[in-house]
Scaffold this active site. Structure first.
Site, PDB file in Angstrom:
ATOM      1  N   GLU A   1      52.341  39.179  35.109  1.00 14.59           N
ATOM      2  CA  GLU A   1      53.476  38.620  35.869  1.00 14.59           C
ATOM      3  C   GLU A   1      54.522  37.871  35.049  1.00 14.59           C
ATOM      4  O   GLU A   1      54.823  36.702  35.321  1.00 14.59           O
ATOM      5  CB  GLU A   1      52.942  37.697  36.991  1.00 14.59           C
ATOM      6  CG  GLU A   1      52.085  38.419  37.992  1.00 14.59           C
ATOM      7  CD  GLU A   1      51.703  37.578  39.225  1.00 14.59           C
ATOM      8  OE1 GLU A   1      51.943  36.353  39.228  1.00 14.59           O
ATOM      9  OE2 GLU A   1      51.159  38.159  40.184  1.00 14.59           O
TER      10      GLU A   1
ATOM     11  N   GLU B   1      46.994  43.508  42.135  1.00 14.25           N
ATOM     12  CA  GLU B   1      46.699  42.292  42.896  1.00 14.25           C
ATOM     13  C   GLU B   1      47.219  42.475  44.312  1.00 14.25           C
ATOM     14  O   GLU B   1      48.332  42.972  44.514  1.00 14.25           O
ATOM     15  CB  GLU B   1      47.386  41.049  42.285  1.00 14.25           C
ATOM     16  CG  GLU B   1      46.787  40.554  40.984  1.00 14.25           C
ATOM     17  CD  GLU B   1      47.321  39.169  40.587  1.00 14.25           C
ATOM     18  OE1 GLU B   1      47.790  38.420  41.471  1.00 14.25           O
ATOM     19  OE2 GLU B   1      47.262  38.845  39.389  1.00 14.25           O
TER      20      GLU B   1
END
Ligand SMILES: *[C@@H]1O[C@H](CO)[C@@H](O)[C@H](O)[C@H]1NC(C)=O
Ligand SMILES: *[C@@H]1O[C@H](CO)[C@@H](O)[C@H](O)[C@H]1NC(C)=O
Length: 416
Positions: free
Chosen positions: A209, A309
């Site tokens: 991320e 995720e």
């Protein structure tokens, strides 16, 4: 369509290094082949996953692992974390995962486990536990991605990068942080991406991320390019290389990757719908429609893609989900003045209404169907102390995750 994809590759094929061509560890073109969970809160601790580690501080609770270790000092931090590493995930977890039909784990690791930097308060000792975990993976037929979840300077300022920043100031591209990142990535790749773990480690994720909506996107792309070449060419490893979408839309990376001879690349999307008021305002049908659309789009991406995720959360109510000391947008106690509902009882299934349970199961099934349009999915996370919407193991136990995983109470929601 097909011609568009093939042409640039054919054009380049005469000039590329033969060693890197066609090397791949796994075939992610098979839809829905990955059914996995993240091992969150293990080698990178997070307040919402393991609040008890943080609550022990009483009034002055650290925000993240950096401040946790800073407060304790190395000796005590090591003592507590070593205890945590040896007990949070054990062989029994892998046995259970395999028993409920999972075949994949993604394992977050901070740079500090690989590379000690002067002045850092972080402690080391994670790797023997990681090595052991990979042996259990092999024993229970589970494949693993090793994911560089925190880099020097932080790539996103989230507590899960090791270092939470309250104002937007990310130092990843400052000083020699990027160089140190390559160093950590190289140590990680060499140790886990090569022959010793070739039957278990299915990919190395360059960074988790990176905040591509704030950091310079071209520098992120350059890091991806250099990291890829380091792993595949310089280190000559067979492992696949996983690249997070950097919070850019689906297909954003297509033109970039079409320029290069990138084989064995998987784009990792993280899908949540609870971190803004607009998303929290959605009805269950709108939540489902949204993931169904994402699933359909996934199939059109240039590279293999996978949802690395996602969760069952329909609220951001979970204690400390938004960080230590922060409330929730859902009940207007954090960054919102609109109250969408109450957060009471969010972690106590006995207080949930039938509608809450049905919506959660619907949402989980729709997401599995949608993400199976790509290579599959990896839930965040395997277990928590007390965060039901984020706890795969408990959701299975409560009948909100289907068993077997292919069972459907709400079949064909996406109509693919
Ligand atoms: C990073 O490493 C490169 C190559 O070794 C070197 O030329 C450069 O000066 C380093 N940058 C920093 C900021 O240390
Ligand atoms: C592979 O394992 C052997 C035996 O444990 C070890 O000596 C060697 O350093 C490992 N290789 C890498 C690249 O980590």
């Amino acid at each position: 369509m097909l011609a568009n994809i093939l042409l640039p590759l054919l054009a380049l094929s005469g000039t590329i290094c033969a060693a890197s061509t066609f090397k791949k560890r796994m075939d992610y073109s098979e839809k829905g082949s990955v059914k996995g969970v993240n091992l969150g809160g293990w080698f990178v601790i997070e307040p919402f996953i393991n609040p008890s580690l943080f609550e022990a501080f009483g009034d002055d609770i650290p925000n993240d692992e950096y401040h946790y270790t800073l407060s304790l000092g190395k000796e005590l931090a090591y003592e507590r974390l070593n205890e945590h590493w040896g007990s949070w995930i054990t062989e029994a977890d892998f046995e259970t995962m395999s028993g409920i039909g999972l075949n994949f784990v993604r394992i977050p690791v901070g740079y500090w486990a690989l590379l000690a930097l002067d002045g850092d308060p972080y402690v080391q000792g994670q790797l023997p536990y990681l090595d052991q975990a990979l042996e259990w993976c092999a024993k229970y037929n589970i494949q693993a991605w090793i994911d560089l979840h925190g880099v020097p300077g932080s790539q996103n300022g989230f507590d899960n990068s090791g270092y939470r920043e309250d104002a937007e100031y990310l130092a990843w591209f400052q000083g020699d942080n990027l160089n140190k990142t390559y160093e950590a990535l190289s140590i990680m790749s060499e140790r886990y991406g090569g022959a010793n773990y070739s039957d278990v480690v299915a990919g190395i994720e360059l960074v988790n991320e990176p905040l591509g909506t704030y950091l310079d996107i071209n520098t992120i792309a350059e890091y991806y390019d250099t990291g890829y070449k380091m792993i595949r060419d310089d280190l000559d490893l067979v492992t696949d290389v996983i690249m997070h979408d950097a919070f850019r839309d689906q297909n954003y990376w297509d033109p970039y990757f079409q320029l290069y001879d990138y084989w064995g690349v998987v784009i990792d999307h993280h899908r949540y719908q609870v971190f803004s008021t607009g998303e929290l305002a959605r009805t269950i049908d709108e939540h489902v429609d949204f993931v169904c659309k994402q699933g359909a789009d996934t199939a059109s991406e240039y590279h293999w893609s996978l949802t690395g995720e996602w969760s069952a959360a329909l609220t951001d109510c979970t204690y400390w989900l938004n960080g230590v000391g922060r409330g929730a947008r859902y009940d207007a106690t954090y960054q919102s003045s609109t109250k969408y509902g109450t957060c009471d009882g969010i972690n106590d299934i006995s207080t949930w209404t039938d509608e809450q349970k049905q919506n959660t199961r619907k949402f989980i099934e729709a997401q599995m169907d949608a993400y199976d349009q790509g290579a599959g999915w990896i839930f965040w996370t395997w277990k928590t102390e007390n965060a039901l919407e984020w706890d795969f193991q408990r959701l299975v136990y409560e009948g909100l995750v289907p068993q077997p995983l292919t069972d459907r109470q709400y079949p064909n929601q996406c109509g693919y």
